[in-house]
Design a protein around this motif. Structure first.
Motif, PDB file in Angstrom:
ATOM      1  N   MET A   1     -21.349  -7.004  -6.346  1.00 44.05           N
ATOM      2  CA  MET A   1     -20.890  -6.107  -7.405  1.00 44.05           C
ATOM      3  C   MET A   1     -19.404  -6.316  -7.674  1.00 44.05           C
ATOM      4  O   MET A   1     -18.945  -6.146  -8.797  1.00 44.05           O
ATOM      5  N   TYR A   2     -18.643  -6.748  -6.668  1.00 38.89           N
ATOM      6  CA  TYR A   2     -17.219  -7.002  -6.882  1.00 38.89           C
ATOM      7  C   TYR A   2     -17.019  -8.254  -7.734  1.00 38.89           C
ATOM      8  O   TYR A   2     -16.083  -8.325  -8.525  1.00 38.89           O
ATOM      9  N   CYS A   3     -17.907  -9.224  -7.588  1.00 39.39           N
ATOM     10  CA  CYS A   3     -17.875 -10.397  -8.469  1.00 39.39           C
ATOM     11  C   CYS A   3     -18.181  -9.960  -9.899  1.00 39.39           C
ATOM     12  O   CYS A   3     -17.533 -10.395 -10.849  1.00 39.39           O
ATOM     13  N   ASP A   4     -19.190  -9.094 -10.051  1.00 36.86           N
ATOM     14  CA  ASP A   4     -19.564  -8.584 -11.368  1.00 36.86           C
ATOM     15  C   ASP A   4     -18.384  -7.876 -12.041  1.00 36.86           C
ATOM     16  O   ASP A   4     -18.120  -8.068 -13.232  1.00 36.86           O
ATOM     17  N   LEU A   5     -17.679  -7.045 -11.281  1.00 27.97           N
ATOM     18  CA  LEU A   5     -16.548  -6.297 -11.845  1.00 27.97           C
ATOM     19  C   LEU A   5     -15.372  -7.215 -12.148  1.00 27.97           C
ATOM     20  O   LEU A   5     -14.639  -6.989 -13.113  1.00 27.97           O
ATOM     21  N   GLY A   6     -15.203  -8.282 -11.359  1.00 27.75           N
ATOM     22  CA  GLY A   6     -14.162  -9.273 -11.664  1.00 27.75           C
ATOM     23  C   GLY A   6     -14.452  -9.965 -12.984  1.00 27.75           C
ATOM     24  O   GLY A   6     -13.554 -10.178 -13.805  1.00 27.75           O
ATOM     25  N   ALA A   7     -15.722 -10.313 -13.194  1.00 28.92           N
ATOM     26  CA  ALA A   7     -16.109 -10.963 -14.456  1.00 28.92           C
ATOM     27  C   ALA A   7     -15.920 -10.000 -15.630  1.00 28.92           C
ATOM     28  O   ALA A   7     -15.416 -10.386 -16.695  1.00 28.92           O
ATOM     29  N   ALA A   8     -16.286  -8.746 -15.460  1.00 27.00           N
ATOM     30  CA  ALA A   8     -16.121  -7.749 -16.528  1.00 27.00           C
ATOM     31  C   ALA A   8     -14.641  -7.538 -16.843  1.00 27.00           C
ATOM     32  O   ALA A   8     -14.252  -7.425 -18.014  1.00 27.00           O
TER      33      ALA A   8
END
Length: 169
Positions: free
Chosen positions: A91-98
């Motif tokens: 989820m931290y990767c997801d938020l970095g991409a967002a």
């Protein structure tokens, strides 16, 4: 502006004018954020758009650095899905991409932006969470200051490319 030009010319803007951001542009930023890739398409995010003077000041006060004055501060947050925390750190990767999508979209829309990390600092997470009134299961990941660059803005595009960081094997 094409995608490569947008990526290569984006810069961190830390000085903003007082000009309000149009609602259509804020919506475009949110659509860009939610277009980010997400592991297993879980989309474990929630976005707080901080506009009120009092809440913006609470966020600024909660940050040990990144005390910028901007028309809005976007706080991307991780959130539990159906009350269940994700069993992985993707989820931290997801938020970095967002977060990156927001930065690139802001630049494409003629806005300036700079992001400041909140995660993984436990104290920062707790303080920002309190400042925005996030419920249990929602945790701040970053703080993105967004607005029109001020006339005093002197930020520069940086060439960060280094051949030595590329290994062809």
């Amino acid at each position: 502006m094409d995608a490569i030009e947008n990526i290569m010319s984006r810069k961190s803007v830390r000085s903003f004018s007082d000009k309000p951001i149009e609602e259509e542009k804020i919506e475009a930023l949110m659509k860009a954020a939610m277009s980010a890739p997400s592991a297993m398409n879980r989309q474990p995010w929630e976005f707080y758009i901080v506009k009120s003077k009092e809440k913006k000041q609470a966020v600024i006060d909660a940050m040990p650095f990144g005390k910028y004055k901007s028309p809005i501060i976007i706080i991307p947050c991780t959130k539990e899905i159906n009350g269940i925390p994700l069993a992985h750190d993707l989820m931290y990767c997801d938020l970095g991409a967002a977060t990156e999508n927001i930065l690139l979209a802001a630049h494409a829309l003629g806005l300036g932006a700079v992001w400041c990390a909140v995660y993984p600092g436990k104290e920062k997470i707790k303080n920002i969470k309190k400042a925005i009134g996030a419920p249990i299961g929602v945790n701040p990941y970053s703080a993105i200051y967004v607005g029109y660059p001020s006339e005093e803005d002197n930020s520069k595009v940086k060439d960060k490319y280094k051949d030595k960081n590329i290994k062809v094997i």
